[in-house]
Design an enzyme around this catalytic site. Structure first.
Site, short mmCIF file in Angstrom:
data_model
loop_
_atom_site.label_atom_id
_atom_site.label_comp_id
_atom_site.label_asym_id
_atom_site.label_seq_id
_atom_site.Cartn_x
_atom_site.Cartn_y
_atom_site.Cartn_z
N LEU A 140 97.36 43.03 55.60
CA LEU A 140 98.00 44.19 56.25
C LEU A 140 99.75 43.88 56.19
O LEU A 140 100.08 43.05 56.79
CB LEU A 140 97.62 44.69 57.54
CG LEU A 140 96.38 44.90 57.67
CD1 LEU A 140 95.84 45.44 59.01
CD2 LEU A 140 95.77 45.58 56.54
N ALA A 141 100.16 44.79 55.36
CA ALA A 141 101.82 44.80 55.28
C ALA A 141 102.50 46.07 54.91
O ALA A 141 103.55 46.13 54.47
CB ALA A 141 102.02 43.75 54.13
N ASN B 167 94.10 37.82 70.72
CA ASN B 167 93.89 38.00 69.31
C ASN B 167 94.96 37.41 68.27
O ASN B 167 95.96 38.09 68.71
CB ASN B 167 93.57 39.36 69.30
CG ASN B 167 93.30 40.09 68.02
OD1 ASN B 167 92.81 39.41 67.10
ND2 ASN B 167 93.70 41.19 67.58
N GLY C 190 103.43 47.95 57.69
CA GLY C 190 104.09 48.31 58.97
C GLY C 190 105.87 48.43 58.68
O GLY C 190 106.18 47.83 57.82
N ARG D 16 110.39 47.15 65.68
CA ARG D 16 111.02 46.04 66.98
C ARG D 16 112.22 45.01 66.22
O ARG D 16 112.87 44.51 67.12
CB ARG D 16 109.79 45.38 67.40
CG ARG D 16 108.97 46.11 68.34
CD ARG D 16 107.70 45.59 68.93
NE ARG D 16 106.76 45.45 67.76
CZ ARG D 16 105.43 45.09 67.76
NH1 ARG D 16 105.28 44.42 68.79
NH2 ARG D 16 104.68 45.50 66.77
N GLU E 283 94.70 45.68 74.16
CA GLU E 283 96.24 45.54 73.75
C GLU E 283 96.99 45.46 74.98
O GLU E 283 96.62 46.01 75.99
CB GLU E 283 96.34 46.72 73.01
CG GLU E 283 96.08 46.67 71.56
CD GLU E 283 96.27 45.36 70.63
OE1 GLU E 283 97.64 45.08 70.50
OE2 GLU E 283 95.47 44.84 70.26
N ARG F 108 124.12 24.55 48.23
CA ARG F 108 123.77 26.10 47.94
C ARG F 108 122.74 25.82 46.62
O ARG F 108 122.57 24.91 46.14
CB ARG F 108 124.82 26.95 47.92
CG ARG F 108 125.70 26.91 49.28
CD ARG F 108 126.87 27.62 49.18
NE ARG F 108 126.63 28.91 48.57
CZ ARG F 108 127.74 29.56 48.08
NH1 ARG F 108 128.98 29.17 47.98
NH2 ARG F 108 127.53 30.74 47.63
N TYR G 133 134.79 21.15 47.52
CA TYR G 133 134.09 22.38 47.07
C TYR G 133 133.80 22.13 45.58
O TYR G 133 134.64 21.91 44.71
CB TYR G 133 134.71 23.54 47.47
CG TYR G 133 133.96 24.70 46.79
CD1 TYR G 133 132.81 25.02 47.11
CD2 TYR G 133 134.68 25.32 45.47
CE1 TYR G 133 132.07 26.08 46.36
CE2 TYR G 133 134.07 26.28 44.94
CZ TYR G 133 132.68 26.70 45.47
OH TYR G 133 132.02 27.82 44.51
N ALA H 173 146.55 12.16 42.60
CA ALA H 173 146.42 12.74 44.16
C ALA H 173 147.26 13.85 44.02
O ALA H 173 148.43 13.99 43.56
CB ALA H 173 146.89 12.01 45.37
C1 UD1 Z 1 98.28 43.06 66.47
C2 UD1 Z 1 97.08 43.20 67.34
C3 UD1 Z 1 97.01 42.40 68.62
C4 UD1 Z 1 97.35 40.97 68.07
C5 UD1 Z 1 98.63 40.76 67.18
C6 UD1 Z 1 98.69 39.33 66.61
C7 UD1 Z 1 96.19 45.57 66.64
C8 UD1 Z 1 96.16 47.13 67.25
N1 UD1 Z 1 96.81 44.73 67.40
O1 UD1 Z 1 99.34 43.46 67.41
O2 UD1 Z 1 95.92 42.47 69.25
O3 UD1 Z 1 97.45 40.04 69.21
O4 UD1 Z 1 98.56 41.76 66.23
O5 UD1 Z 1 100.11 39.34 66.04
O6 UD1 Z 1 95.95 45.34 65.69
N2 UD1 Z 1 100.16 47.40 59.83
C9 UD1 Z 1 99.83 48.39 58.84
N3 UD1 Z 1 99.67 49.51 59.06
C10 UD1 Z 1 99.97 50.07 60.32
C11 UD1 Z 1 100.39 49.33 61.38
C12 UD1 Z 1 100.57 47.94 61.26
O7 UD1 Z 1 99.85 47.67 57.69
O8 UD1 Z 1 99.90 51.25 60.47
C13 UD1 Z 1 100.27 46.03 59.75
C14 UD1 Z 1 101.80 45.47 59.94
O9 UD1 Z 1 102.52 45.67 58.78
C15 UD1 Z 1 101.52 44.15 60.43
C16 UD1 Z 1 99.91 44.11 60.94
O10 UD1 Z 1 99.49 45.20 60.41
O11 UD1 Z 1 101.76 43.13 59.40
C17 UD1 Z 1 100.19 43.92 62.64
O12 UD1 Z 1 100.82 45.29 63.03
P1 UD1 Z 1 101.82 45.10 64.09
O13 UD1 Z 1 102.10 46.50 64.40
O14 UD1 Z 1 102.62 43.83 63.98
O15 UD1 Z 1 100.75 44.82 65.40
P2 UD1 Z 1 100.79 44.00 66.74
O16 UD1 Z 1 101.50 44.86 67.73
O17 UD1 Z 1 101.70 42.64 66.68
CA CA Z 2 102.70 41.80 64.78
#
Ligand code: UD1
Ligand code: CA
Length: 416
Positions: free
Chosen positions: A10-11, A171, A13, A17, A156, A301, A334, A391
């Site tokens: 899942l990526a 979790n 988001g 934050r 949560e 670098r 450098y 120098a």
């Molecule tokens: C989530 C868990 C929490 C756990 C924590 C661990 C849920 C509801 N909560 O919270 O229990 O302790 O991870 O780190 O799952 N993402 C999507 N689509 C969405 C929302 C999120 O792909 O619609 C992806 C985000 O990119 C991320 C991952 O899911 O990689 C987790 O989402 P995030 O919002 O970071 O969840 P947490 O609040 O950290």
């Molecule tokens: Ca997270």
């Protein structure tokens, strides 16, 4: 190849934050987007199928996804359960075990995932969670267990009461399911009251209530659980990853005098018996040979290559530079866009003036050259074998082999 295992990462988001325009999973740890570490980990497991779920600025995230890994799109970011649903749509026809990983969980190790998968398969579990025991569980979902210590749900942080907030088992987000159980029950999840999102974590309570077999495997090292949601967590994850990288180099025979002030990019290469002194930064693609001495306060670098027994000493900055064996660049220098031969001595305070305001220009310094202290080399320029600069010279023209030059601009004084 484990054909009966599929992985959904899942990526999708946002970086709410993180307060960033860059998708969170593209923020770097030790020079590499965090998603890269997760993708590598998955590749090492050799599963039958890998699907990444992208959403927010997916065109940027796609660039780090290797060919052979599917990318599917979550149209609206409706939460982790909805994201898994999008991922499942790309797994039509697949039967077996589904491992769900989060792209913001870069510190996870292969051994832990293997243990989780082995446990899940061996015990024929319906859903197995990877959990961790944290001293400070704030921010994570808490694992709820019944009187018999069986997992019966996840709460949560936002929805937890005071007693639940006291639970230290969390979790990690990593879960394994039998595919048909996941598919059949995902639709039962209702939107969360507070955030109007579909939480994957709610599935655990649903499955437990139905009498499915839900179990957990605890991480031995809870640091692997770190989920990166904020800049402070990014810094923490970066420092843990740096520790790992430094430990790997030390195991391979590199001396790092003070690992806590040594910053080495994930893809750097360093030979045996090289010593890295404190406050040194080694960036992308740097290659360092054997028995070199680097730092203190050195900044190497991108695309720097030091052959064996090179000294890149105090307060040195190098970029796109190749340095030959047994060459010394010991104090305040450098060196950019340069090719330096072997057995060269570069005096204190030497600067390659590589940028003319428009272009970067190259400097070539051949073998056995002796550059006097405070020499400025105005590129493009070539300094021939065994030449010497006095120098304070300012070199603006090529210098023939075995000649001694000095002055501003540097003029030939004599043959050597
Ligand atoms: C989530 C868990 C929490 C756990 C924590 C661990 C849920 C509801 N909560 O919270 O229990 O302790 O991870 O780190 O799952 N993402 C999507 N689509 C969405 C929302 C999120 O792909 O619609 C992806 C985000 O990119 C991320 C991952 O899911 O990689 C987790 O989402 P995030 O919002 O970071 O969840 P947490 O609040 O950290
Ligand atoms: Ca997270």
């Amino acid at each position: 190849m484990k054909n009966d295992i599929a992985v959904i990462i899942l990526a999708a988001g946002k970086s709410t934050r993180m307060k960033s325009d860059l998708p969170k999973v593209l923020h770097s740890l030790c020079g590499r987007p965090m998603l890269g570490y997760v993708l590598d980990l998955v590749a090492a497991l050799k599963p039958g199928k890998v699907v990444t779920v992208l959403g927010y600025r997916q065109e940027l995230v796609r660039k780090v996804i290797p060919s052979g890994v599917k990318a599917c799109i979550q149209k609206r970011l409706l939460g982790t359960a909805d994201a898994v649903k999008s991922g499942l749509a790309a797994l039509k026809g697949f039967k077996g075990t589904v491992l769900v990983l989060y792209g913001d969980n870069p510190l996870l190790k292969k051994g832990s995932l293997k243990k989780l998968l082995d446990y899940h398969i061996k015990n024929n579990v319906d859903a197995t969670l990877l959990t961790a025991q944290l001293k400070k569980p704030a921010g994570y979902g808490r694992i709820i267990r019944d009187k018999c210590f069986n997992i019966c749900g996840i709460v949560e942080e936002k929805d937890a009461d005071e007693v639940q907030k006291d639970i230290k088992e969390i979790n990690t987000g990593i879960m394994v399911f039998k595919k048909e159980i996941l598919e059949r029950n995902l639709g039962r999840i209702r939107a969360n009251n507070l955030k109007k999102e579909y939480y994957l974590t709610d599935l655990i309570g649903i499955l437990a209530k139905k009498g499915c077999l839900v179990d957990g495997v605890k991480l031995e090292d809870p640091r692997e659980a770190l989920g990166v949601n904020s800049r402070a967590e990014l810094a923490k994850a970066n420092s843990l990853m740096q520790q790992r990288i430094n430990e790997k180099f030390m195991q391979e025979g590199v001396t790092i005098v003070d690992p806590s002030t040594t910053f080495i990019n994930f893809d750097a290469r360093i030979g045996r018996d090289t010593v890295i002194y404190p406050f040194t930064v080694i960036e992308r693609g740097v290659k360092i040979g054997k028995r070199c001495s680097v730092g203190p306060f050195a900044h190497l670098r991108e695309a720097v290559e030091l052959k064996d027994e090179v000294t890149a000493g105090n307060f040195i900055e190098m970029v796109r530079a190749k340095i030959g064996a047994k060459t010394f660049v010991k104090h305040f220098s450098y060196i950019g866009d340069s090719s330096v031969g072997s057995c060269v001595n570069v005096g204190a305070g030497t600067v390659t003036a590589n940028f003319d305001g428009l272009h970067k220009n190259n400097t070539v310094i051949q073998d056995r050259v002796n550059i006097g202290s405070d020499t400025i080399i105005v590129a493009p320029v070539k300094i021939g074998r065994r030449a010497v600069t006095g120098a304070g010279s300012v070199v603006i023209k090529n210098i023939p082999e075995s000649t001694v030059v000095a002055g501003v601009p540097a003029r030939v004084l004599r043959k050597r």
